[in-house]
Design an enzyme around this catalytic site. Sequence first.
Site, short mmCIF file in Angstrom:
data_model
loop_
_atom_site.label_atom_id
_atom_site.label_comp_id
_atom_site.label_asym_id
_atom_site.label_seq_id
_atom_site.Cartn_x
_atom_site.Cartn_y
_atom_site.Cartn_z
N LYS A 136 0.86 -1.19 0.00
CA LYS A 136 0.00 0.00 0.00
C LYS A 136 0.88 1.23 0.00
O LYS A 136 1.78 1.36 0.84
CB LYS A 136 -0.90 0.01 1.23
CG LYS A 136 -2.14 -0.80 1.07
CD LYS A 136 -3.12 -0.49 2.19
CE LYS A 136 -4.37 -1.33 2.06
NZ LYS A 136 -5.27 -1.17 3.20
N GLU A 178 -0.01 -1.51 16.30
CA GLU A 178 -0.18 -2.39 15.13
C GLU A 178 0.18 -3.83 15.49
O GLU A 178 -0.39 -4.77 14.94
CB GLU A 178 0.67 -1.90 13.95
CG GLU A 178 0.30 -0.51 13.43
CD GLU A 178 -1.06 -0.40 12.72
OE1 GLU A 178 -1.70 -1.43 12.46
OE2 GLU A 178 -1.48 0.74 12.45
N LYS A 220 0.54 -10.71 8.49
CA LYS A 220 0.13 -9.75 7.46
C LYS A 220 0.43 -10.30 6.06
O LYS A 220 -0.40 -10.19 5.15
CB LYS A 220 0.83 -8.40 7.66
CG LYS A 220 0.46 -7.45 6.55
CD LYS A 220 0.74 -6.00 6.81
CE LYS A 220 0.25 -5.19 5.61
NZ LYS A 220 0.49 -3.78 5.72
N GLU A 230 -7.25 -5.85 -1.50
CA GLU A 230 -8.27 -5.58 -0.46
C GLU A 230 -9.70 -5.67 -0.98
O GLU A 230 -10.48 -4.73 -0.92
CB GLU A 230 -8.02 -4.21 0.19
CG GLU A 230 -8.74 -4.09 1.53
CD GLU A 230 -8.36 -2.85 2.32
OE1 GLU A 230 -7.16 -2.59 2.49
OE2 GLU A 230 -9.28 -2.15 2.76
N ARG A 234 -8.25 -8.64 3.48
CA ARG A 234 -7.22 -7.66 3.85
C ARG A 234 -7.81 -6.51 4.67
O ARG A 234 -7.10 -5.89 5.46
CB ARG A 234 -6.53 -7.10 2.58
CG ARG A 234 -5.41 -6.14 2.95
CD ARG A 234 -4.52 -5.76 1.80
NE ARG A 234 -3.46 -4.90 2.25
CZ ARG A 234 -2.37 -4.61 1.58
NH1 ARG A 234 -2.18 -5.13 0.39
NH2 ARG A 234 -1.45 -3.81 2.09
N ASN A 238 -7.54 -3.39 8.85
CA ASN A 238 -7.97 -2.04 9.21
C ASN A 238 -8.72 -2.00 10.53
O ASN A 238 -9.36 -1.00 10.85
CB ASN A 238 -8.88 -1.47 8.10
CG ASN A 238 -8.15 -1.35 6.79
OD1 ASN A 238 -6.95 -1.07 6.77
ND2 ASN A 238 -8.84 -1.60 5.69
N HIS A 241 -9.12 1.16 12.44
CA HIS A 241 -8.66 2.26 11.59
C HIS A 241 -9.78 3.22 11.17
O HIS A 241 -9.51 4.39 10.94
CB HIS A 241 -7.92 1.72 10.37
CG HIS A 241 -6.53 1.25 10.68
ND1 HIS A 241 -6.28 0.22 11.56
CD2 HIS A 241 -5.31 1.68 10.26
CE1 HIS A 241 -4.97 0.03 11.66
NE2 HIS A 241 -4.36 0.90 10.89
N HIS A 245 -8.66 6.72 12.01
CA HIS A 245 -8.44 7.74 10.98
C HIS A 245 -9.34 8.95 11.22
O HIS A 245 -8.92 10.09 11.01
CB HIS A 245 -8.74 7.18 9.59
CG HIS A 245 -7.64 6.30 9.06
ND1 HIS A 245 -7.76 5.58 7.90
CD2 HIS A 245 -6.40 6.04 9.52
CE1 HIS A 245 -6.65 4.89 7.69
NE2 HIS A 245 -5.81 5.16 8.65
N HIS A 258 -0.43 7.90 14.87
CA HIS A 258 -1.29 6.95 14.17
C HIS A 258 -1.65 5.77 15.08
O HIS A 258 -2.81 5.39 15.21
CB HIS A 258 -0.58 6.46 12.90
CG HIS A 258 -1.34 5.41 12.17
ND1 HIS A 258 -2.56 5.66 11.58
CD2 HIS A 258 -1.07 4.09 11.95
CE1 HIS A 258 -3.00 4.53 11.02
NE2 HIS A 258 -2.12 3.58 11.24
#
Length: 349
Positions: A136, A178, A220, A230, A234, A238, A241, A245, A258
Amino acid sequence: MKWNEQDKSIQFTFGNYISTVYISKEGALVPLLKAPEGIKILSIFDQNTAPLFGDEHLRPLSLPLGEEHKSWESINQIMQRAVRENLARDSILAGIGGGIVCDMVAFAASIYMRGCQLRLIPTTLLAMVDASLGGKTGINFMGYKNMVGTFYPASSIHICLNTLVTLPENEFQTGLAEVIKTAMIGDKELFQLLIKEKERIFQRDTDLMEEIVKRCILVKGKIVEEDFKEKGLRAYLNLGHTFGHALEAVADFKGWSHGQAVAWGMAKAMDLGVRLGLTDPGYAEQVKNLLRDYRFRITVDNLAPEEIITAMSKDKKKLKDKLRFILQKDLNKTFISETDLSLVKEIIN
Ligand code: GLY
């Protein structure tokens, strides 16, 4: 996926691309900036990693730190330098640093001459376990994270665990979010390791960090091998997220790393799942305790739920006017839910 014990590497196939991850405990960084005979290389650092090198002949390009610089302007700088140095399609763009520089250099490599070679040298925990793997790429746009980007895996990723030793505390913590996410999605043993080995993890014990980074990469990498673009699975990566976000956008990327925003988001995903009667409350509590143990804030004072909802509605993961959340029934039992916003509003704090 292929593990090579001899050179401590793992090879993944992501779509039509082969990505090889090399993990070393004491790896020297400078040799990683060299290209094979006859091939040009442009090394791109961030302001943290540039001083680690300083070798005049490398003429590094150093990008400013921070989400606000994950922008067209930085891509422009890379492109100008690549053109001035006559880089060709077989030349290498090498990104050295955290997730932001890795994402941007990867984006630049994906569009320079319609795609040149890409090598990533992640030096933060977040970039090692997440950003540098899986292709990504992107920049932030109009206040939204990674709104513009491509899928373009690095052909090689070089992880030198010794760079973790000097990583600032907040950077290390952001990577741990993460790591926790990865354990929640796909590795029960890692989840137990995180519960039991907090002290050694805070001390950044190299053997343990090697084990942790390797486990995260395997989880991952396996998911991305199955669903590179995705279309389904996948999206599990997230977890936390959509909330995270939105918090980053509302906070204008200030005051929240983050990982801290994602950790808050994972706690909210637990609350939402419990509110919907879909998440085991005991598991949700276990996750929130783990997040607290790793010093994450799981509630925020004076947060306006409407602002979070508005930011979420503009998130690029929005699907046909419905908001998609990654939720969990229990450890390693993840699912996607399209949820009514009024319910989401209730659990925001
Ligand atoms: N960071 C989530 C993904 O690579 O899909």
